[in-house]
Design a protein around this motif. Structure first.
Motif, PDB file in Angstrom:
ATOM      1  N   GLN A   1      -7.399  38.373 -31.142  1.00 18.26           N
ATOM      2  CA  GLN A   1      -7.258  39.704 -31.719  1.00 18.26           C
ATOM      3  C   GLN A   1      -8.090  40.686 -30.903  1.00 18.26           C
ATOM      4  OE1 GLN A   1      -8.194  39.850 -35.846  1.00 18.26           O
ATOM      5  NE2 GLN A   1      -7.874  42.055 -36.021  1.00 18.26           N
ATOM      6  N   VAL A   2      -7.489  41.792 -30.555  1.00 24.74           N
ATOM      7  CA  VAL A   2      -8.168  42.801 -29.751  1.00 24.74           C
ATOM      8  C   VAL A   2      -8.993  43.699 -30.664  1.00 24.74           C
ATOM      9  CG1 VAL A   2      -7.852  44.771 -28.227  1.00 24.74           C
ATOM     10  CG2 VAL A   2      -6.380  42.761 -27.989  1.00 24.74           C
ATOM     11  N   GLN A   3     -10.223  43.947 -30.277  1.00 22.81           N
ATOM     12  CA  GLN A   3     -11.092  44.861 -31.010  1.00 22.81           C
ATOM     13  C   GLN A   3     -11.687  45.872 -30.058  1.00 22.81           C
ATOM     14  OE1 GLN A   3     -13.940  42.407 -33.230  1.00 22.81           O
ATOM     15  NE2 GLN A   3     -12.803  42.898 -35.091  1.00 22.81           N
ATOM     16  N   LEU A   4     -11.785  47.110 -30.522  1.00 21.23           N
ATOM     17  CA  LEU A   4     -12.425  48.183 -29.778  1.00 21.23           C
ATOM     18  C   LEU A   4     -13.574  48.700 -30.628  1.00 21.23           C
ATOM     19  CD1 LEU A   4      -9.264  50.172 -28.568  1.00 21.23           C
ATOM     20  CD2 LEU A   4     -10.513  48.397 -27.334  1.00 21.23           C
ATOM     21  N   VAL A   5     -14.761  48.742 -30.060  1.00 28.33           N
ATOM     22  CA  VAL A   5     -15.937  49.195 -30.804  1.00 28.33           C
ATOM     23  C   VAL A   5     -16.571  50.355 -30.059  1.00 28.33           C
ATOM     24  CG1 VAL A   5     -18.180  48.562 -31.750  1.00 28.33           C
ATOM     25  CG2 VAL A   5     -16.310  46.887 -31.738  1.00 28.33           C
ATOM     26  N   GLU A   6     -16.576  51.516 -30.731  1.00 37.34           N
ATOM     27  CA  GLU A   6     -17.166  52.716 -30.141  1.00 37.34           C
ATOM     28  C   GLU A   6     -18.633  52.847 -30.530  1.00 37.34           C
ATOM     29  OE1 GLU A   6     -12.970  54.221 -31.643  1.00 37.34           O
ATOM     30  OE2 GLU A   6     -14.611  53.018 -32.446  1.00 37.34           O
ATOM     31  N   SER A   7     -19.371  53.545 -29.694  1.00 46.25           N
ATOM     32  CA  SER A   7     -20.762  53.889 -29.999  1.00 46.25           C
ATOM     33  C   SER A   7     -21.122  55.143 -29.234  1.00 46.25           C
ATOM     34  CB  SER A   7     -21.704  52.741 -29.624  1.00 46.25           C
ATOM     35  OG  SER A   7     -21.653  52.479 -28.232  1.00 46.25           O
ATOM     36  N   GLY A   8     -22.234  55.754 -29.644  1.00 48.77           N
ATOM     37  CA  GLY A   8     -22.755  56.894 -28.910  1.00 48.77           C
ATOM     38  C   GLY A   8     -22.557  58.238 -29.568  1.00 48.77           C
ATOM     39  N   GLY A   9     -21.843  58.272 -30.684  1.00 46.19           N
ATOM     40  CA  GLY A   9     -21.675  59.542 -31.364  1.00 46.19           C
ATOM     41  C   GLY A   9     -22.963  59.991 -32.027  1.00 46.19           C
TER      42      GLY A   9
ATOM     43  N   LEU B   1     -20.296  58.610 -24.959  1.00 49.48           N
ATOM     44  CA  LEU B   1     -19.621  57.635 -25.811  1.00 49.48           C
ATOM     45  C   LEU B   1     -19.271  56.392 -24.992  1.00 49.48           C
ATOM     46  CD1 LEU B   1     -17.114  59.921 -27.764  1.00 49.48           C
ATOM     47  CD2 LEU B   1     -19.519  59.436 -28.261  1.00 49.48           C
ATOM     48  N   SER B   2     -19.334  55.253 -25.660  1.00 47.20           N
ATOM     49  CA  SER B   2     -18.938  53.991 -25.040  1.00 47.20           C
ATOM     50  C   SER B   2     -17.962  53.278 -25.959  1.00 47.20           C
ATOM     51  CB  SER B   2     -20.153  53.088 -24.817  1.00 47.20           C
ATOM     52  OG  SER B   2     -21.105  53.679 -23.969  1.00 47.20           O
ATOM     53  N   CYS B   3     -17.084  52.507 -25.357  1.00 45.56           N
ATOM     54  CA  CYS B   3     -16.127  51.715 -26.126  1.00 45.56           C
ATOM     55  C   CYS B   3     -15.973  50.375 -25.420  1.00 45.56           C
ATOM     56  CB  CYS B   3     -14.784  52.422 -26.221  1.00 45.56           C
ATOM     57  SG  CYS B   3     -13.461  51.406 -26.916  1.00 45.56           S
ATOM     58  N   VAL B   4     -16.301  49.308 -26.148  1.00 39.28           N
ATOM     59  CA  VAL B   4     -16.199  47.967 -25.596  1.00 39.28           C
ATOM     60  C   VAL B   4     -14.999  47.268 -26.209  1.00 39.28           C
ATOM     61  CG1 VAL B   4     -17.360  45.766 -25.276  1.00 39.28           C
ATOM     62  CG2 VAL B   4     -18.691  47.869 -25.318  1.00 39.28           C
ATOM     63  N   ALA B   5     -14.184  46.698 -25.350  1.00 38.68           N
ATOM     64  CA  ALA B   5     -13.002  45.965 -25.796  1.00 38.68           C
ATOM     65  C   ALA B   5     -13.271  44.467 -25.762  1.00 38.68           C
ATOM     66  CB  ALA B   5     -11.809  46.297 -24.910  1.00 38.68           C
ATOM     67  N   SER B   6     -12.770  43.773 -26.761  1.00 37.20           N
ATOM     68  CA  SER B   6     -12.903  42.321 -26.800  1.00 37.20           C
ATOM     69  C   SER B   6     -11.588  41.703 -27.237  1.00 37.20           C
ATOM     70  CB  SER B   6     -14.030  41.906 -27.747  1.00 37.20           C
ATOM     71  OG  SER B   6     -13.754  42.320 -29.067  1.00 37.20           O
ATOM     72  N   GLY B   7     -11.437  40.411 -26.961  1.00 33.70           N
ATOM     73  CA  GLY B   7     -10.209  39.724 -27.319  1.00 33.70           C
ATOM     74  C   GLY B   7      -9.323  39.503 -26.106  1.00 33.70           C
TER      75      GLY B   7
ATOM     76  N   TRP C   1      -6.635  50.608 -31.431  1.00 35.06           N
ATOM     77  CA  TRP C   1      -7.541  51.718 -31.748  1.00 35.06           C
ATOM     78  C   TRP C   1      -8.875  51.194 -32.239  1.00 35.06           C
ATOM     79  CZ3 TRP C   1      -6.260  56.721 -30.839  1.00 35.06           C
ATOM     80  CH2 TRP C   1      -4.910  57.020 -30.631  1.00 35.06           C
ATOM     81  N   GLY C   2      -9.918  51.938 -31.918  1.00 36.10           N
ATOM     82  CA  GLY C   2     -11.204  51.696 -32.531  1.00 36.10           C
ATOM     83  C   GLY C   2     -11.286  52.403 -33.865  1.00 36.10           C
ATOM     84  N   HIS C   3     -12.411  52.217 -34.550  1.00 31.15           N
ATOM     85  CA  HIS C   3     -12.574  52.830 -35.867  1.00 31.15           C
ATOM     86  C   HIS C   3     -13.081  54.258 -35.796  1.00 31.15           C
ATOM     87  CE1 HIS C   3     -11.546  49.260 -38.083  1.00 31.15           C
ATOM     88  NE2 HIS C   3     -12.413  48.544 -37.397  1.00 31.15           N
ATOM     89  N   GLY C   4     -13.545  54.665 -34.635  1.00 30.63           N
ATOM     90  CA  GLY C   4     -13.973  56.039 -34.458  1.00 30.63           C
ATOM     91  C   GLY C   4     -15.481  56.212 -34.552  1.00 30.63           C
ATOM     92  N   THR C   5     -15.974  57.251 -33.871  1.00 30.50           N
ATOM     93  CA  THR C   5     -17.383  57.612 -33.945  1.00 30.50           C
ATOM     94  C   THR C   5     -17.476  59.130 -34.095  1.00 30.50           C
ATOM     95  OG1 THR C   5     -19.543  57.409 -32.838  1.00 30.50           O
ATOM     96  CG2 THR C   5     -17.636  57.745 -31.408  1.00 30.50           C
ATOM     97  N   GLN C   6     -18.319  59.569 -34.996  1.00 26.77           N
ATOM     98  CA  GLN C   6     -18.419  60.991 -35.314  1.00 26.77           C
ATOM     99  C   GLN C   6     -19.276  61.717 -34.280  1.00 26.77           C
ATOM    100  OE1 GLN C   6     -17.088  62.867 -38.064  1.00 26.77           O
ATOM    101  NE2 GLN C   6     -17.844  64.581 -36.826  1.00 26.77           N
ATOM    102  N   VAL C   7     -18.760  62.824 -33.798  1.00 28.67           N
ATOM    103  CA  VAL C   7     -19.519  63.737 -32.933  1.00 28.67           C
ATOM    104  C   VAL C   7     -19.585  65.077 -33.650  1.00 28.67           C
ATOM    105  CG1 VAL C   7     -19.523  65.004 -30.761  1.00 28.67           C
ATOM    106  CG2 VAL C   7     -18.888  62.581 -30.791  1.00 28.67           C
ATOM    107  N   THR C   8     -20.796  65.548 -33.879  1.00 31.09           N
ATOM    108  CA  THR C   8     -21.005  66.818 -34.546  1.00 31.09           C
ATOM    109  C   THR C   8     -21.855  67.706 -33.652  1.00 31.09           C
ATOM    110  OG1 THR C   8     -20.911  65.762 -36.721  1.00 31.09           O
ATOM    111  CG2 THR C   8     -21.841  67.978 -36.616  1.00 31.09           C
TER     112      THR C   8
END
Length: 117
Positions: free
Chosen positions: A1-9, A20-26, A107-114
């Motif tokens: 299963q492919v997963q995308l995990v965002e970070s950095g927001g 922002l970073s996004c790491v893909a796995s699977g 798709w990843g789950h998203g990261t909030q940028v304000t």
């Protein structure tokens, strides 16, 4: 299963920067295009920047000259360097991966940028 995990927001003042970073796995086809989309409240999701497996990039007009997308295939990671941030950049940013050979999209789950004034 492919997963995308965002970070950095996060929260940043106008004129500031975020990365922002996004790491893909699977199990992922090595030929894949990756991108960053964003969605602000009441707006449709829009493509901010994309990068092909060969490194070709494209940007929405409003971020040209301020944002830079890059990828590290060995780390299965895509980055979005955001400089000179504006209030209108406030949104949830989503990582996207598309494999053209079998036309699958993830798709990843998203990261909030304000961005505050």
């Amino acid at each position: 299963q492919v997963q995308l995990v965002e970070s950095g927001g996060g929260l940043v003042h106008a004129g500031g920067s975020l990365r922002l970073s996004c790491v893909a796995s699977g199990s992922i086809d090595s030929i894949n295009d990756m991108g960053w989309y964003r969605q602000a409240p009441g707006n449709q999701r829009e493509l901010v920047a994309g990068i092909s497996w060969g490194g070709r990039t494209n940007y929405v007009e409003s971020v040209k000259g301020r944002f830079t997308i890059s990828r590290d295939n060995a780390k299965r990671t895509v980055y979005l360097e955001m400089n000179s941030l504006k209030r209108e950049d406030t949104a949830v940013y989503y990582c996207n991966l598309h494999t053209p050979l079998n036309n699958r999209e993830y798709w990843g789950h998203g990261t909030q940028v304000t961005v505050s004034s």
